[in-house]
Motif scaffolding. Structure first.
Motif, PDB file in Angstrom:
ATOM      1  N   SER A 151       1.398  -4.479 -10.879  1.00 25.33           N
ATOM      2  CA  SER A 151       2.849  -4.422 -11.096  1.00 25.33           C
ATOM      3  C   SER A 151       3.590  -4.641  -9.785  1.00 25.33           C
ATOM      4  CB  SER A 151       3.260  -3.060 -11.668  1.00 25.33           C
ATOM      5  OG  SER A 151       2.541  -2.720 -12.805  1.00 25.33           O
ATOM      6  N   ILE A 152       3.101  -3.993  -8.736  1.00 23.35           N
ATOM      7  CA  ILE A 152       3.723  -4.120  -7.412  1.00 23.35           C
ATOM      8  C   ILE A 152       3.630  -5.568  -6.933  1.00 23.35           C
ATOM      9  CG2 ILE A 152       3.606  -3.411  -4.995  1.00 23.35           C
ATOM     10  CD1 ILE A 152       2.282  -0.770  -6.103  1.00 23.35           C
ATOM     11  N   GLN A 153       2.449  -6.139  -7.033  1.00 22.24           N
ATOM     12  CA  GLN A 153       2.249  -7.513  -6.586  1.00 22.24           C
ATOM     13  C   GLN A 153       3.180  -8.461  -7.333  1.00 22.24           C
ATOM     14  OE1 GLN A 153      -1.795  -8.912  -6.409  1.00 22.24           O
ATOM     15  NE2 GLN A 153      -1.166 -11.032  -6.141  1.00 22.24           N
ATOM     16  N   ASN A 154       3.280  -8.286  -8.635  1.00 21.21           N
ATOM     17  CA  ASN A 154       4.159  -9.117  -9.453  1.00 21.21           C
ATOM     18  C   ASN A 154       5.615  -8.964  -9.008  1.00 21.21           C
ATOM     19  OD1 ASN A 154       4.648 -10.871 -11.840  1.00 21.21           O
ATOM     20  ND2 ASN A 154       5.717  -9.055 -12.591  1.00 21.21           N
ATOM     21  N   ASP A 155       6.043  -7.717  -8.789  1.00 23.03           N
ATOM     22  CA  ASP A 155       7.417  -7.478  -8.345  1.00 23.03           C
ATOM     23  C   ASP A 155       7.692  -8.176  -7.018  1.00 23.03           C
ATOM     24  OD1 ASP A 155       7.919  -5.877 -10.568  1.00 23.03           O
ATOM     25  OD2 ASP A 155       7.785  -3.986  -9.473  1.00 23.03           O
ATOM     26  N   ILE A 156       6.743  -8.072  -6.073  1.00 22.56           N
ATOM     27  CA  ILE A 156       6.928  -8.696  -4.760  1.00 22.56           C
ATOM     28  C   ILE A 156       6.964 -10.217  -4.888  1.00 22.56           C
ATOM     29  CG2 ILE A 156       5.865  -9.061  -2.494  1.00 22.56           C
ATOM     30  CD1 ILE A 156       4.876  -6.118  -2.671  1.00 22.56           C
ATOM     31  N   SER A 159       0.828  -1.213   0.000  1.00 23.91           N
ATOM     32  CA  SER A 159       0.000   0.000   0.000  1.00 23.91           C
ATOM     33  C   SER A 159       0.859   1.258   0.000  1.00 23.91           C
ATOM     34  CB  SER A 159      -0.985  -0.001   1.171  1.00 23.91           C
ATOM     35  OG  SER A 159      -0.285   0.004   2.399  1.00 23.91           O
ATOM     36  N   ILE A 160       1.942   1.279   0.765  1.00 25.14           N
ATOM     37  CA  ILE A 160       2.811   2.462   0.752  1.00 25.14           C
ATOM     38  C   ILE A 160       3.550   2.570  -0.577  1.00 25.14           C
ATOM     39  CG2 ILE A 160       4.778   1.353   1.905  1.00 25.14           C
ATOM     40  CD1 ILE A 160       3.711   5.029   2.247  1.00 25.14           C
ATOM     41  N   ILE A 161       3.927   1.432  -1.149  1.00 25.03           N
ATOM     42  CA  ILE A 161       4.560   1.458  -2.476  1.00 25.03           C
ATOM     43  C   ILE A 161       3.599   2.064  -3.490  1.00 25.03           C
ATOM     44  CG2 ILE A 161       5.401   0.026  -4.385  1.00 25.03           C
ATOM     45  CD1 ILE A 161       6.468  -1.924  -2.191  1.00 25.03           C
ATOM     46  N   TRP A 162       2.330   1.675  -3.440  1.00 26.75           N
ATOM     47  CA  TRP A 162       1.358   2.208  -4.387  1.00 26.75           C
ATOM     48  C   TRP A 162       1.188   3.721  -4.180  1.00 26.75           C
ATOM     49  CZ3 TRP A 162      -0.094   2.445  -8.886  1.00 26.75           C
ATOM     50  CH2 TRP A 162      -1.337   2.941  -9.295  1.00 26.75           C
ATOM     51  N   GLU A 163       1.190   4.185  -2.938  1.00 26.93           N
ATOM     52  CA  GLU A 163       1.103   5.634  -2.686  1.00 26.93           C
ATOM     53  C   GLU A 163       2.304   6.355  -3.287  1.00 26.93           C
ATOM     54  OE1 GLU A 163      -1.503   7.374  -1.476  1.00 26.93           O
ATOM     55  OE2 GLU A 163      -2.491   5.411  -1.536  1.00 26.93           O
TER      56      GLU A 163
END
Length: 166
Positions: free
Chosen positions: A42-47, A12-16
């Motif tokens: 994209s974030i989920q995939n990266d993680i 969530s902080i990454i998305w912000e």
């Protein structure tokens, strides 16, 4: 200051941070990141792929980026020439929080990424950016990256850079 792998708790902080960066690109008149990418998927995939990293200062996430070893299909075809042909680390989706913007954290992210690459015995970093992303172009020049040519993402040309680590 610490560079660490991101977890789903950081999403969530990454998305912000990414939303802030997307807005800064828009306000700068850039076309980069104005088409729905990057996004929460994209974030989920990266993680999930262990590519996601956050830069933490005083227990606060101030920057995000993806560090991808030896993989970027778009880099296989370049209008130009890479400096090396061996193993490399790709840096993608670098973004700094609005509170931390302009305070050197993007450069710190790159410095920490270079150290992480060397610790993994990787001595080349490849990165690309939009032609109109003046802040990133400035960072790449300041950090000693060499312009190698153009690569294409979703039909859009991007400036491609490489730095050989010593």
């Amino acid at each position: 200051m610490e560079l660490r792998k991101a977890t789903m708790e950081d999403a969530s902080i990454i998305w912000e941070i990414l939303k802030d960066a997307i807005e800064r690109r828009r306000l700068d008149g850039s076309d980069q990141w104005q088409d729905g990418y990057p996004n929460p998927a994209s974030i989920q995939n990266d993680i999930e792929k262990n590519w996601a990293y956050v830069l933490v200062q005083d227990n606060e996430v101030v920057a995000y980026g993806a560090l991808i070893p030896n993989y970027e299909p778009a880099y296989e075809e370049i209008e130009g020439e890479w400096l090396t042909s061996g193993g490399f680390l790709v840096i993608h989706r670098v973004a700094v929080s609005k509170e931390a913007a302009g305070k050197g954290f993007a450069i710190a992210f790159f410095e920490k990424a270079e150290t992480a690459a060397k610790n993994q015995h990787i001595y080349s970093i490849k990165v690309d950016t939009n032609f109109d992303n003046a802040p990133m172009l400035h960072i790449l020049k300041k950090m000693g990256y060499t312009y190698c040519g153009e690569v294409f993402f979703r039909g859009t040309p991007r400036k491609a850079f490489e730095k050989i680590l010593t």
